[in-house]
Enzyme design. Structure first.
Site, short mmCIF file in Angstrom:
data_model
loop_
_atom_site.label_atom_id
_atom_site.label_comp_id
_atom_site.label_asym_id
_atom_site.label_seq_id
_atom_site.Cartn_x
_atom_site.Cartn_y
_atom_site.Cartn_z
N ARG A 298 0.89 -1.41 0.06
CA ARG A 298 0.02 -0.13 0.00
C ARG A 298 1.04 1.32 0.10
NH1 ARG A 298 -2.29 -3.31 3.89
NH2 ARG A 298 -4.27 -4.25 3.52
N LYS B 223 -2.46 -1.70 7.68
CA LYS B 223 -3.69 -0.92 7.58
C LYS B 223 -4.62 -1.72 8.60
CE LYS B 223 -7.60 0.52 4.56
NZ LYS B 223 -7.93 0.46 3.21
N HIS C 179 -3.41 3.87 -6.50
CA HIS C 179 -3.57 2.76 -5.92
C HIS C 179 -4.04 1.44 -6.89
CE1 HIS C 179 -5.15 0.30 -2.27
NE2 HIS C 179 -6.23 0.01 -3.03
N ARG D 106 -1.65 -1.50 -7.18
CA ARG D 106 -1.81 -2.24 -6.19
C ARG D 106 -2.72 -3.34 -6.64
NH1 ARG D 106 -1.74 -4.47 -0.75
NH2 ARG D 106 -3.56 -5.01 0.44
N HIS E 234 -4.30 -9.07 2.88
CA HIS E 234 -5.69 -9.26 3.04
C HIS E 234 -6.07 -10.53 4.10
CE1 HIS E 234 -5.64 -6.94 -0.95
NE2 HIS E 234 -6.56 -6.32 -0.31
N TYR F 137 -9.13 -6.82 -5.47
CA TYR F 137 -7.87 -6.72 -6.26
C TYR F 137 -7.35 -7.42 -7.32
CZ TYR F 137 -7.40 -2.98 -2.52
OH TYR F 137 -7.67 -1.95 -1.77
#
Length: 367
Positions: A214, A239, A320, A323, A345, A354
């Protein structure tokens, strides 16, 4: 009994004095409103459920937002982004009202107005932040009587999920087999890197597309957590609140090794400190400028060659998206359970947001 008295030609004041409770008073435009308020407060006191509304009525929304930014936001991982959302709320006329006077109907009007300009996810994020402000005020700031008007607002459905992939280059890659397929579609990204006027953005871009890290993780990456010998970058705080180790490809190792050599040549101590001494928002701005310059250069190139520019090339490209691109590339190498360890994740369903394989790549696997 409540005392109702007239104050001037246009206002009525209701006063309530009851043993065991602090004196209460409030001014209204009509006598009927004053009597209705007094009746409600006396009923709550008689039933023992009355809670003081004084602080909620005396605290303006912008004051609550400022206190929230000072006391709560610094402890959040997305502090910079949340501060931007609070700034947007402070700019609204609604911020001059007391907390107790903010109604759901006011927020509905503002929601509909914002949806004309912003994506649903942006509006949803703003409503979520305001909802937390009211929740903190009620639970921690002694405003137990305060209701949360955001709870009554119908939330917009976020429909701006992105599937942006980088455009493939025309020429073959010189990379070794195993990484060649992943690097073969770097044509669009190479244009962005070439158009960048930043000294650190190219390295950030290549690491992002090679590791699926990220933006904030790249900005906080420290040299003491990078092991080039083992080809691993350790992220102690992410995150989702857990740490993880990110494997580094040969290209990622080469980028970091080049950075380290350049720092050592400048007699800088690379044993500690951040790899990229930039803020997260600065990365986004630099990337946006590079994309814009790359698009302009591409259009000029097409004009000189007298051919029509591709409308999708170097447009609607965000940092982003790297990613997304990295996750889709890595998915062709690692199984799902290993990929989650790389991307961070916890929920495979989030990971699928994603993963955007190209249809032509899937078709090649068919007999």
């Amino acid at each position: 009994m409540a005392a109702i008295r007239k104050r001037g030609p246009y206002q009525w004041e209701a006063q309530i004095r009851r043993r065991g409770y602090p004196a209460q008073s409030k001014t209204f435009n009509t006598k009927a409103e004053a009597e209705a308020w007094a009746k409600m407060i006396e009923s709550e006191m008689a039933r023992g459920v009355w809670i003081s509304r004084g602080e909620a009525e005396a605290t303006l929304l912008h004051e609550a937002l400022a206190r929230y930014e000072a006391e709560v936001v610094p402890h959040k991982k997305g502090a910079v982004q949340e501060a931007s959302v609070l700034k947007a709320w402070c700019a609204q006329p609604l911020a001059k009202r007391p907390l107790s006077a903010v109604r759901s109907s006011d927020l509905v009007k503002l929601r509909d107005e914002w949806l004309k300009t912003y994506q649903p996810a942006t509006v949803l994020r703003r409503l979520a932040v305001l909802s937390h402000v009211f929740s903190v005020a009620r639970k921690e700031w002694g405003m137990e009587s305060l209701s949360n008007p955001v709870e009554l607002v119908r939330k917009p459905q976020p429909n701006n999920g992105r599937t942006r992939r980088l455009a493939a280059s025309e020429g073959p890659s010189d990379a070794a087999e195993g990484e060649g397929q992943r690097q073969a579609s770097d044509g669009e990204l190479e244009r962005v890197v070439a158009a960048s006027g930043s000294a650190v953005l190219p390295a950030i871009v290549w690491l992002a597309v090679e590791t699926a890290m990220r933006r904030g993780e790249l900005a906080e990456l420290r040299w003491e957590h990078v092991d080039l010998a083992r080809r691993v970058a350790h992220l102690p705080a992410t995150k989702n609140g857990s740490s993880r180790d990110v494997p580094l490809s040969s290209r990622a190792v080469a980028v970091l090794a080049e950075l380290k050599a350049a720092r050592e040549a400048e007699s800088e101590d690379v044993a500690a400190g951040r790899v990229f001494p930039v803020r997260s928002d600065a990365i986004t701005r630099a990337f946006e400028r590079a994309v814009l310059r790359a698009r302009e250069a591409y259009v000029d190139e097409c004009k000189a060659a007298k051919r029509k520019p591709e409308p999708a090339l170097l447009t609607d490209l965000r940092f982003h998206d790297l990613r997304h691109e990295a996750t889709s590339r890595l998915a062709s190498i690692f199984p799902m359970h290993e990929l989650t360890k790389i991307t961070g994740h916890k929920d495979p369903r989030m990971l699928m947001r994603y993963y955007h394989p190209r249809a032509e790549d899937l078709a090649k696997r068919l007999a």
